[in-house]
Design a protein around this motif. Sequence first.
Motif: not given
Lengths: 199, 288
Positions: B31, B65-66, B69-70, B73-74
Amino acid sequence: MIWAGEILVSPGKPAAGERAVNGCRVWDPSRSKLAALYHLGDGPDLIATMRVLYLGASYGTTVSHVADYVEVVYAVDSASRPMQDLLRLCSHRKNIIPLLADAAHPERYMALVEKVDLVYQDIAQRDQAGIAIKNLHFLRPGCSCILMLKTRSIDVKRPPAEICAETVQWLSPFFRSVATTWLLPYHQDHAAIVCEGLI
Amino acid sequence: MYRYWFGDIEDRESRSCVRLSGGETVWITRFFQVISNTIPIPPAEWEDAAQAGIVRTREEYLHYLRKICICGTQAQLAERTQRSDLVLIEMVRGLDEIDRVLNRLQERAHDWSLSLNLHYPPGTAPGWVQDGTNAAFTRPGKALEILQNEIQRLQEARRSFAKEVRAMAEQVLPNSSVLVGGLVAARLLSEAGDLPALARMPASTLQVIGARKALFSHLQTGTSSPRHGIIFQDKKIHNAPRRQRGKMARTVACAVARAVKLDFFRGEMVPEFLSDARARIAKARGGK
């Protein structure tokens, strides 16, 4: 779009403290520019199979309503404080994909975002048209882009109508039709530029 | 070759994909790799991931993907919250907010006291205020007392808060804190946004940063240019004679511009620099 009489709603489970009509969430036009657009004119309908790239997701108020309608929302924002709230929102909803990134550098999220059916942009930057054009990379041919133009972020001194006309001129080569709706009385000096049919 | 979050696509036509496999850390590392991508590539396609056998359905594609990404991002947010320059900015903004609130409250309490024919702060009587002569006016009741107590408490809180901010500034901005004091250095940082941005500022910007209104009125209508912004709060400048303030502001700004670069790139106090900067400032002061 779903209307309960004069009230625009989105088909989601209302959270505690949210206004609801017929079990749907009320989408307030004075809080959300997209809702204002639907109240004032005709934005492109949101349908269940849509994939949306949402630039300037902020705290996610509008994002959550869009997500009620469509298949998936890629929610981009570069500010860390709103992103914390947005993440909380994402934990309740399966179809929002959060991206902490700058919309002016779309190549940063090209490896994550797919082709979409709608690009929606609501960001307070000088170069709003330029950012939108860069992100057309993600838009399928024939599909639409909605640009919420914050004229005051571009130039406080120039008349909003002039700024808007200029932006329309920049965007029109890419689309079959470009229409403008001023968001009064809900939002001051904001124009919704609806670009339909990406060439 | 195109790198996507789920793997490398060798060839767009044949969709040959080198799949990524491994535990959670592998995905997060990936990521971070792709989010710093700088070359435009075609948008991701879930069919590619399906063909490579990474996911079976579109639901699964979005699900993974979700999740990634979570988590990613965290991790990005966690990185930001660990940055001491951003913490310092929050602190100094908090301090300035306390000052604003204190000012307003004191003003209110002052007006209130005078309207009751009392003097403010209690115990300082200007000649024309007659204290305690009119019984009807001298009973402020509990309310004013509460307000005054709160103001006192807030003043104490402000003192210890400022101490904290100064201590933090000495860590984050060791050189510039010595030159202009921790609070002023922290306010400059707050205007700049973060330490890398502050370090890249030229001295001329540091000199007038915080004087936005004056600068734009200068640029647009031709009023005289501002001589100093936040940097004016440094006593070397506001204690200087009026005629000398512009010169002092320039000199101090030059010193600060060098200091913040040391703060960012070295992160420790540099005594040789400080003595040189002090000498330059002293020379500007002496040399009229």
